[in-house]
Motif scaffolding. Structure first.
Motif, PDB file in Angstrom:
ATOM      1  N   VAL A   1       2.361 -12.214  15.004  1.00 24.84           N
ATOM      2  CA  VAL A   1       2.937 -11.626  13.798  1.00 24.84           C
ATOM      3  C   VAL A   1       3.370 -12.781  12.904  1.00 24.84           C
ATOM      4  O   VAL A   1       4.221 -13.593  13.294  1.00 24.84           O
ATOM      5  N   PHE A   2       2.793 -12.881  11.705  1.00 18.93           N
ATOM      6  CA  PHE A   2       3.089 -13.978  10.786  1.00 18.93           C
ATOM      7  C   PHE A   2       3.725 -13.414   9.522  1.00 18.93           C
ATOM      8  O   PHE A   2       3.178 -12.499   8.896  1.00 18.93           O
ATOM      9  N   TYR A   3       4.912 -13.954   9.166  1.00 19.35           N
ATOM     10  CA  TYR A   3       5.597 -13.549   7.938  1.00 19.35           C
ATOM     11  C   TYR A   3       5.540 -14.716   6.959  1.00 19.35           C
ATOM     12  O   TYR A   3       6.287 -15.679   7.071  1.00 19.35           O
ATOM     13  N   GLN A   4       4.635 -14.615   6.025  1.00 20.79           N
ATOM     14  CA  GLN A   4       4.324 -15.725   5.128  1.00 20.79           C
ATOM     15  C   GLN A   4       5.493 -16.174   4.242  1.00 20.79           C
ATOM     16  O   GLN A   4       5.724 -17.382   4.085  1.00 20.79           O
TER      17      GLN A   4
ATOM     18  N   ILE B   1       8.889  -3.430   8.726  1.00 22.77           N
ATOM     19  CA  ILE B   1       7.673  -3.384   9.544  1.00 22.77           C
ATOM     20  C   ILE B   1       8.023  -3.799  10.971  1.00 22.77           C
ATOM     21  O   ILE B   1       8.607  -4.861  11.191  1.00 22.77           O
ATOM     22  N   THR B   2       7.672  -2.962  11.937  1.00 20.93           N
ATOM     23  CA  THR B   2       7.981  -3.210  13.349  1.00 20.93           C
ATOM     24  C   THR B   2       6.703  -3.220  14.164  1.00 20.93           C
ATOM     25  O   THR B   2       5.803  -2.403  13.949  1.00 20.93           O
ATOM     26  N   VAL B   3       6.642  -4.146  15.107  1.00 21.82           N
ATOM     27  CA  VAL B   3       5.521  -4.234  16.036  1.00 21.82           C
ATOM     28  C   VAL B   3       6.104  -4.358  17.441  1.00 21.82           C
ATOM     29  O   VAL B   3       6.990  -5.188  17.679  1.00 21.82           O
TER      30      VAL B   3
ATOM     31  N   ALA C   1       3.341  -7.442   1.290  1.00 20.48           N
ATOM     32  CA  ALA C   1       4.569  -7.632   2.072  1.00 20.48           C
ATOM     33  C   ALA C   1       4.624  -9.018   2.710  1.00 20.48           C
ATOM     34  O   ALA C   1       5.657  -9.409   3.262  1.00 20.48           O
ATOM     35  N   GLY C   2       3.494  -9.750   2.663  1.00 18.99           N
ATOM     36  CA  GLY C   2       3.440 -11.084   3.255  1.00 18.99           C
ATOM     37  C   GLY C   2       3.358 -11.064   4.765  1.00 18.99           C
ATOM     38  O   GLY C   2       3.751 -12.033   5.426  1.00 18.99           O
ATOM     39  N   VAL C   3       2.839  -9.966   5.340  1.00 19.17           N
ATOM     40  CA  VAL C   3       2.803  -9.816   6.801  1.00 19.17           C
ATOM     41  C   VAL C   3       1.365  -9.700   7.279  1.00 19.17           C
ATOM     42  O   VAL C   3       0.557  -8.974   6.686  1.00 19.17           O
TER      43      VAL C   3
END
Length: 854
Positions: A671-674, A729-731, A638-640
């Motif tokens: 939280v990193f979204y590549q 995706i939730t944080v 997911a790149g997360v």
């Protein structure tokens, strides 16, 4: 033997356990004059070679009161009795202090709530469970629907559901809905006469199978009986119940202001479903209706500053306006409601409103206020102050981030009702259905009266509105009299005249005699129904009580009635104990959690992992060092990636440093979204959103909603940050502030990750690995050194671990004290439960993925 009573996720099997034989599962509902008594019974045998925990779960309607629960374990009978909560809890505490069996019921507040009990028994044990609950049928859109949630979780040799309906005045229609699916089409058998109906659902063992050779049960869903009656009133057992639902009336014109939350948290599916619902709702308006729309985030906008008629042209313009709304920003509920009320007041003052019309506000929101007036009690007072007697407020709360109790209070105090909308695929249908129930008012200012000295203890008999397809119910006690009939007189305001109706009840001695002859009638229905209505009305009064003294008086009345009629309410509890009183368990009425159980990470750091399939919570601590960065979620598919950096408690001096281990907390969550190169870094000081060379920084004193490509960030002032990636995706990061001068404590962050995040198959990390839930078995329960903390053996991932029954804190609702989450505690930093060793999850940077899964 250990008895434990608790609650958990909405979808839970009725009978839980390994190597067990469910001999029977039977449900019987007896509905008499719209009041229902339901009994759920099951007989189970532990047919495995080991001692184990066997669970019994029952989903019950939200509006029902549990009235009893009994259990027989190898000939030992546990009997229930409703007591004042403090009394029951003291007895329960005494049992726990002696190390005896005890447990606590907590159930989630949805359309159905979960009653769940668990008993730990040796092999060969026979257990019989029996739960009783009562409810009043609510008429909506012209019908009553009686729903039973059936999920046995396995094949049952003797499976049977019986619904008996007895309506002395006559049954107009009755049918079973095919809500269990095509597999069981036509299997429910219905027989009915003028005043009785019986529905039986009794699938054989073979019919229960999902397929011809399957060993799993296809029974999983809601069994529904839908019916309506010929209207009349009933007097029985010294109590009367008067039903009012006139037909053939023309609808009153309505003036309605739709107040719609368009803050950033409504972005995506919530807004899409609200828009879909509003398209249909606006089409329902007629030329006799007047309307407008107020939409709000941190600002408040009006589609039209004045009410306009529901013409085709105006409706089309309003639909176009709603279609173009783009959610963002904070939530200013107070100003939005003030603007809506002012609009109705202005229209009334200018003579635009027909004196016989109905004026209402319909609020749709998914969150608590974050801008302007944010104190809920102040908003409640402000609205109450400006609302006129002829205006009503209806509240719709979307999801679990909203304070539903507040929405309910503000609606009830202003002659309306509230409803929670669940963010599932049919949320737009839920909104439309709610609107349908209040969209066709037929009468205003209804009063139901009885002759003086004929009745006492009458429930609410003045009603603001009567809507098409609903029903008004008044109950009370009948005073001794030579007459065996009771007269009522009803007045109301209709569309073009004053409505009056005189009614004479049937001879109640005849009804008592008829009830005595009915095998499946609920003979005490009138007495219980009066108490049910009275207790519910008192609970509403209590929530709106203006003074502490007034609240205490109402509380005492509720306690007296609930104990006398054996209702489990928010103020009473069901104490279930063995005949000798040596073993006890306690059933409290449910709380209203805002969200389903997620995975929680708090100080030290404590991890609480909810395993929905296994129906349990697992806890473990990570004993690492300040400065270390722990990988929580690593999902290259997911790149997360979600990482957390630890900070330590303050150190007082060298001696203390040597003597005591330093407590650790999360000081930064990243939280990193590549794919989009976006990183959100949340610390106790600030929130940073970085995209390439661009950096946006916010303090905790801000409230903001930011959308950058496929990443959404919602900041609630001094409280929490919600990060959502690609709508999958939730944080949630929660801020904990401590006293600055505390000698050791430091500010820290809590982390909450929902179970329904949509990870790829490559997800891992301390939390991410549980996206693929492991099989867990707990057995060999036994006494530990601490009598309040039992020990057991857990089998998971090929390991056998010694675990302890304990609890950790969940701070989402109460940031100061938190609430206890009962769980199985894994020792040694989660060893054996997490893959590998916790040191395998230490990464070099806040945006680092795990090199290789442990």
């Amino acid at each position: 033997m250990l008895v434990h009573v608790d609650s958990n996720a909405f979808h839970s099997c009725a009978i839980r356990g390994d190597d067990i034989t469910v001999k029977s599962y039977k449900v019987e509902s007896r509905i008499t004059s719209r009041f229902c008594h339901t009994t759920v019974k099951s007989s189970v045998v532990n047919s495995g070679p080991n001692a184990q925990s066997i669970g019994f779960n029952v989903q019950i309607p939200k509006q029902a009161f549990i009235t009893n629960f009994t259990m027989n374990v190898n000939g030992i009978t546990f009997v229930g009795s409703v007591k004042e909560k403090t009394v029951a809890r003291n007895l329960y505490a005494q049992a726990r202090a002696r190390g005896k069996a005890a447990g606590l019921v907590r159930a989630n507040s949805q359309d159905m709530e979960t009653f769940k009990t668990e008993v730990h028994v040796p092999p060969g044990s026979k257990i019989e469970f029996e739960l009783h609950y009562q409810e009043m049928m609510q008429r909506k859109l012209g019908f009553y629907e009686h729903s039973l949630y059936l999920q046995p979780g396995r094949l049952v040799p003797q499976f049977q559901v019986d619904v008996y309906i007895y309506e002395p005045s006559g049954i107009a229609s009755v049918e079973t809905l095919n809500t269990l699916g095509e597999h069981f089409s036509g299997m429910a058998k219905l027989t009915s006469s003028k005043d009785k109906a019986h529905v039986v659902f009794k699938p054989s063992l073979q019919q229960q199978r999902k397929c011809e050779n399957c060993t799993t049960s296809a029974i999983d869903g809601i069994f529904t009986v839908k019916y309506d009656v010929l209207r009349d009133s009933n007097v029985s057992d010294g109590h009367f119940v008067h039903f009012f639902a006139p037909a053939n009336l023309s609808p009153l014109p309505k003036n309605i202001v739709f107040v719609i939350d368009v803050s950033g948290s409504m972005w995506g599916v919530k807004m899409k479903q609200t828009v879909e619902a509003m398209q249909t709702i606006l089409d329902d308006l007629t030329m006799d209706d007047y309307f407008s729309i107020v939409d709000f985030n941190h600002n408040v906008r009006c589609w039209s500053e004045e009410l306009v008629p529901g013409s085709t042209i105006q409706v089309a313009e309003a639909k176009k306006y709603i279609q173009n709304i783009k959610p963002n920003g904070g939530t200013n509920i107070n100003e939005a409601l003030m603007r809506a009320v002012q609009m109705l007041v202005k229209a009334s003052n200018q003579g635009m409103i027909d004196p016989r019309s109905v004026s209402m506000i319909m609020l749709v929101s998914d969150g608590d206020p974050t801008v302007g007036e944010i104190k809920l009690s102040a908003i409640q007072k402000n609205v109450k102050k400006v609302m006129r007697e002829e205006f009503s407020l209806f509240s719709l709360g979307i999801g679990f981030d909203v304070d539903y109790d507040f929405l309910e209070r503000i609606a009830m105090e202003n002659r309306g009702v509230a409803q929670r909308i669940y963010t599932s695929h049919d949320a737009s249908d839920q909104i439309r259905r709610f609107y349908s129930q209040v969209s066709s008012p037929l009468l205003r200012k209804i009063t139901v009266q009885f002759p003086e000295d004929s009745v006492s203890d009458v429930t609410q008999n003045h009603f603001d509105k009567y809507f098409s397809g609903s029903e008004l119910v008044v109950a009370g006690k009948v005073l001794p009299s030579e007459s065996t009939t009771l007269n009522s007189f009803t007045t109301a305001s209709a569309v073009s005249h004053t409505y009056t109706c005189t009614h004479t009840e049937a001879d109640y001695l005849e009804l008592d005699a008829a009830l005595a002859q009915q095998q499946h009638a609920f003979t005490g229905f009138a007495r219980q129904m009066w108490a049910y209505i009275t207790v519910n009305q008192l609970l509403v009064e209590r929530s709106l009580a203006p003074t502490a003294g007034h609240k205490r008086k109402i509380t005492q009345r509720i306690l007296t009635l609930a104990v006398e009629h054996q209702f489990v309410t928010p103020l009473t509890a069901l104490l279930v104990e063995s005949e000798e009183g040596k073993e006890r368990l306690l059933a409290d009425s449910p709380n209203d959690p805002k969200q389903e159980s997620p995975i929680l990470v708090e100080n030290d750091p404590h991890f609480i992992v909810h395993l929905p399939k296994n129906n349990m919570d697992i806890c473990f601590n990570i004993d690492s060092e300040p400065g270390h960065i722990l990988n929580l979620v690593s999902d290259p598919g997911a790149g997360v990636v979600v990482n957390g950096q630890l900070v330590g408690s303050k150190r007082v001096g060298v001696e203390e440093k040597e003597k005591e281990k330093v407590n650790t907390y999360f000081g930064t969550i990243s939280v990193f979204y590549q794919p989009d190169g976006i990183r959100v870094s949340v610390s106790t000081d600030r929130i940073d959103l970085t995209h390439g060379r661009n950096n946006h920084s916010f303090t905790w004193g801000a409230t903001a909603d930011i959308t950058q490509d496929r990443v959404k960030v919602s900041i609630v002032k001094d409280s929490k940050v919600m990060v959502t990636v690609d709508d999958k995706i939730t944080v949630m990061v929660l801020l904990h502030r401590v006293w600055k001068k505390h000698p050791t404590h430091v500010d820290f962050l809590g982390l909450y990750i929902p179970n329904n995040n949509q990870y790829s198959s490559q997800a891992h990390g301390l939390i991410g690995q549980f996206g693929q839930e492991p099989e867990v078995r707990v057995f060999n329960l036994h006494q530990g050194a601490d009598p309040l903390k039992k020990k057991a053996t857990m089998q998971v991932k090929g390991n056998k671990l010694v675990v302890t029954r304990g609890w950790q804190k969940d701070y989402r609702r109460d940031k100061k004290r938190g609430s206890d989450v009962f769980c199985w505690f894994i020792h040694n930093s989660g060893k054996g439960f997490i893959d590998g060793h916790y040191t395998n999850y230490i990464v070099p940077r806040l945006d680092s993925f795990l090199a290789l899964p442990p």
